[in-house]
Design an enzyme around this catalytic site. Structure first.
Site, mmCIF file in Angstrom:
data_model
loop_
_atom_site.group_PDB
_atom_site.id
_atom_site.type_symbol
_atom_site.label_atom_id
_atom_site.label_comp_id
_atom_site.label_asym_id
_atom_site.label_seq_id
_atom_site.Cartn_x
_atom_site.Cartn_y
_atom_site.Cartn_z
ATOM 1 N N LYS A 142 0.805 -1.220 0.000
ATOM 2 C CA LYS A 142 0.000 0.000 0.000
ATOM 3 C C LYS A 142 0.835 1.265 0.000
ATOM 4 O O LYS A 142 0.308 2.358 -0.213
ATOM 5 C CB LYS A 142 -0.943 -0.010 1.196
ATOM 6 N N SER A 200 -3.113 -12.739 2.877
ATOM 7 C CA SER A 200 -3.357 -12.459 1.455
ATOM 8 C C SER A 200 -2.188 -12.948 0.608
ATOM 9 O O SER A 200 -2.375 -13.320 -0.567
ATOM 10 C CB SER A 200 -3.634 -10.976 1.217
#
Lengths: 90, 315
Positions: free
Chosen positions: B58, B274
């Site tokens: 991110k 993830s």
């Protein structure tokens, strides 16, 4: 009668309801009554052996029932249970 | 002190933007042991995104969104506002601290304690939303705040902001093309906002028209894969084009958890769930090939999930 609050992703499988009244003296009985009322919820909550999926978190009065007596945790008549989702993307 | 707009490039000099200058250029690591039964001509590589500042993939979209908002003057006198599941917020808070931009985040109250502690340590203002409403509830709260207080907040909306996917078009895509020396044949990435898949995928497809782009999502609406979205039952991000990927791979939560444990114990890669989902999907894809180079993205490290139960075998 205990109340079970459903997270957004599960509501389509329960006539889009947020809160469902359930019968049961324990968390196990309450969850069983929930899936008896809405059978399409069952595969999203339980694995093939009928055990609650480990990533499903059920909270009673702000506490994860795993830290209490698990699915054997007793429920008061006016108990409020919450099923919480994991946190999705972003 | 805000840098001057002309220096606000994706890879700006450190003297102007501090830690934001270190975004990207992450290692590409081969899965040597997990891929050992594949044919000799098949390779599986993972982009180790926890090497980014703020510890996750991110960093890329957060920096691109922040720098474009700053360059356009949208943050003058305002707080940056967005909804997040955690990692994006940590990245905003990191770069906001470095550049003197105050940050307000809406996120579900059941975010992991590690994440909440990190966000508070970085000085972000947190608005916790009803866990029953999930990340979509946090998005709705951010929208409500932005409408109610337009003079206080600049709502940057990672789910609908093109600077999200463009960050990957500008950095992740070119890095993978260069690191594989143009040999990549399959790109496999999880979808949350979908920025990684859309931006990296667009860049790769432009340069290698035969590359196959595959999206990874949980196999149902209730799952334990923090950071990933089950698109059919969630608010669809505006930047996601469901016709863009060549296919979608659905990952069972338990398979991803098992893969997280194997990555730690067999590859020395201590990553989050993830990444486990991405590795499981990438190995599924690789198992159907006779030759090819499969690349996937590992979004973050495992230290953010130490309080989670899935490190144990029976989780």
């Amino acid at each position: 009668m205990p109340t079970l609050l459903l997270p957004m992703p599960l509501r389509p499988y329960a006539d889009n309801q947020r809160a469902v009244q359930v019968k049961g003296r324990t968390v196990r009985e309450a969850l069983q009554d929930l899936v008896d009322q809405y059978p399409r919820l069952k595969p999203h909550l339980f694995n093939g052996e009928g055990r609650l999926q480990p990533y499903i978190h059920v909270f009673l009065n702000g506490e994860d029932v795993r830290s209490l007596q698990g699915v054997d945790t007793p429920l008061e008549e006016n108990a409020e249970l919450r099923i919480l989702p994991s946190i999705a993307g972003g | 002190m805000h840098p001057t707009p002309s220096t606000l490039t994706m890879q700006a000099p450190a003297r102007e933007v501090g830690i934001a200058a270190t975004v990207g250029r992450t290692p590409l690591i081969p899965l040597r042991h997990l891929a050992r039964d594949l044919p000799p001509g098949v390779e599986v590589w993972a982009k180790a995104e926890w090497f980014n500042p703020s510890g996750s993939v991110k960093a890329r979209p957060a920096w691109n969104i922040l720098r474009t908002a700053l360059a356009a003057g949208r943050l003058r006198g305002k707080r940056l506002l967005d909804a997040t599941s955690g990692n994006m917020g940590i990245a905003y808070a990191t770069f906001g601290a470095a550049l003197g931009v105050p940050v307000t985040l809406t996120l579900p109250a059941n975010a992991s304690p590690e994440r909440l502690a990190m966000l508070r340590a970085l000085g972000a203002e947190l608005i916790l939303t009803d866990p029953l409403e999930g990340t979509d509830g946090a998005i709705e709260e951010a929208r409500r705040l932005a409408e109610a207080h337009p003079d206080r907040y600049c709502y940057v909306d990672q789910y609908n902001n093109p600077a999200n996917w463009q960050a990957h078009y500008l950095t992740t895509g070119p890095e993978i093309l260069q690191q594989t020396e143009g040999r990549i044949t399959r790109f496999v990435a999880g979808v949350g906002t979908s920025g990684t898949l859309m931006g990296t995928g667009r860049y790769l497809r432009e340069h290698l028209p035969d590359v196959v782009i595959l999206a990874v999502q949980p196999d149902g609406p209730m799952h334990g894969l923090e950071g990933l979205k089950h698109m059919p039952t969630a608010l669809r991000p505006g930047i996601y084009d469901p016709t863009f990927p060549d296919g979608v791979i659905e990952v069972p939560t338990q398979a991803a958890y098992a893969m997280v444990r194997r990555l730690a114990r067999e590859e020395g890669l201590f990553v989050g769930p993830s990444s486990g989902a991405a590795a499981w999907a990438a190995l599924q894809v690789a198992s159907q090939l006779r030759e090819g180079v499969v690349v996937t993205i590992f979004p973050d490290g495992g230290d953010r999930y130490l309080s989670a139960p899935f490190w144990e075998e029976d989780a």
